[in-house]
Design a protein around this motif. Structure first.
Motif, mmCIF file in Angstrom:
data_model
loop_
_atom_site.group_PDB
_atom_site.id
_atom_site.type_symbol
_atom_site.label_atom_id
_atom_site.label_comp_id
_atom_site.label_asym_id
_atom_site.label_seq_id
_atom_site.Cartn_x
_atom_site.Cartn_y
_atom_site.Cartn_z
ATOM 1 N N GLU A 8 45.421 55.959 8.162
ATOM 2 C CA GLU A 8 44.349 55.504 7.264
ATOM 3 C C GLU A 8 42.969 55.788 7.865
ATOM 4 O O GLU A 8 42.063 56.262 7.180
ATOM 5 N N ALA A 9 42.809 55.514 9.152
ATOM 6 C CA ALA A 9 41.529 55.764 9.834
ATOM 7 C C ALA A 9 41.206 57.250 9.838
ATOM 8 O O ALA A 9 40.049 57.643 9.611
ATOM 9 N N LEU A 10 42.193 58.091 10.071
ATOM 10 C CA LEU A 10 41.994 59.537 10.062
ATOM 11 C C LEU A 10 41.584 60.013 8.676
ATOM 12 O O LEU A 10 40.645 60.808 8.528
ATOM 13 N N GLU A 12 40.074 58.386 6.329
ATOM 14 C CA GLU A 12 38.715 57.950 6.023
ATOM 15 C C GLU A 12 37.680 58.709 6.846
ATOM 16 O O GLU A 12 36.651 59.134 6.319
ATOM 17 N N GLU A 13 37.945 58.884 8.130
ATOM 18 C CA GLU A 13 36.982 59.534 9.037
ATOM 19 C C GLU A 13 36.725 60.988 8.658
ATOM 20 O O GLU A 13 35.594 61.452 8.674
ATOM 21 N N VAL A 14 37.786 61.719 8.332
ATOM 22 C CA VAL A 14 37.668 63.145 8.049
ATOM 23 C C VAL A 14 37.559 63.407 6.543
ATOM 24 O O VAL A 14 37.329 64.536 6.123
ATOM 25 N N ASP A 15 37.717 62.351 5.745
ATOM 26 C CA ASP A 15 37.653 62.444 4.291
ATOM 27 C C ASP A 15 38.681 63.435 3.736
ATOM 28 O O ASP A 15 38.348 64.399 3.048
ATOM 29 N N ALA A 21 46.504 63.425 6.059
ATOM 30 C CA ALA A 21 46.309 62.684 7.306
ATOM 31 C C ALA A 21 47.657 62.292 7.900
ATOM 32 O O ALA A 21 47.845 62.348 9.121
#
Length: 95
Positions: A8-10, A12-15, A21
């Protein structure tokens, strides 16, 4: 953080979509597992390294019965934290 939170963090971070992801995360983890299974070491600068430690056989005890048993030799992955990560953790824990 668990694997799904990392995905989830990946995303969001890389869109990127959650599906991509997930594929990226699984590929990285699977590749690391394969390398360790082959006996290779993994070094990620600033994070740490994974090495395989070899343990000899030894005489142990069955905790239930107290009987002596022979524990066979084994290899286990071991993580050695990198300097930058260790410093970051210490900075956060001092706050």
């Amino acid at each position: 953080m668990n694997k799904s939170e990392l995905i989830e963090a990946l995303a969001e971070e890389v869109d990127i979509p959650h599906r991509e992801a997930s594929a990226v995360t699984n590929t990285i983890i699977d590749t690391m597992i394969e390398a360790l299974a082959k006996g290779d070491n993994i070094e990620i600068r600033g994070f740490g390294s994974f090495v395989i430690k070899h343990y000899r056989s030894y005489e142990g005890r069955n905790p239930k019965s107290g009987k002596k048993i022979e524990v066979s030799p084994k290899k286990l992955p071991f993580f050695k934290v990198g300097k930058e990560l260790r410093e970051q953790v210490n900075i956060v824990s001092k706050k």
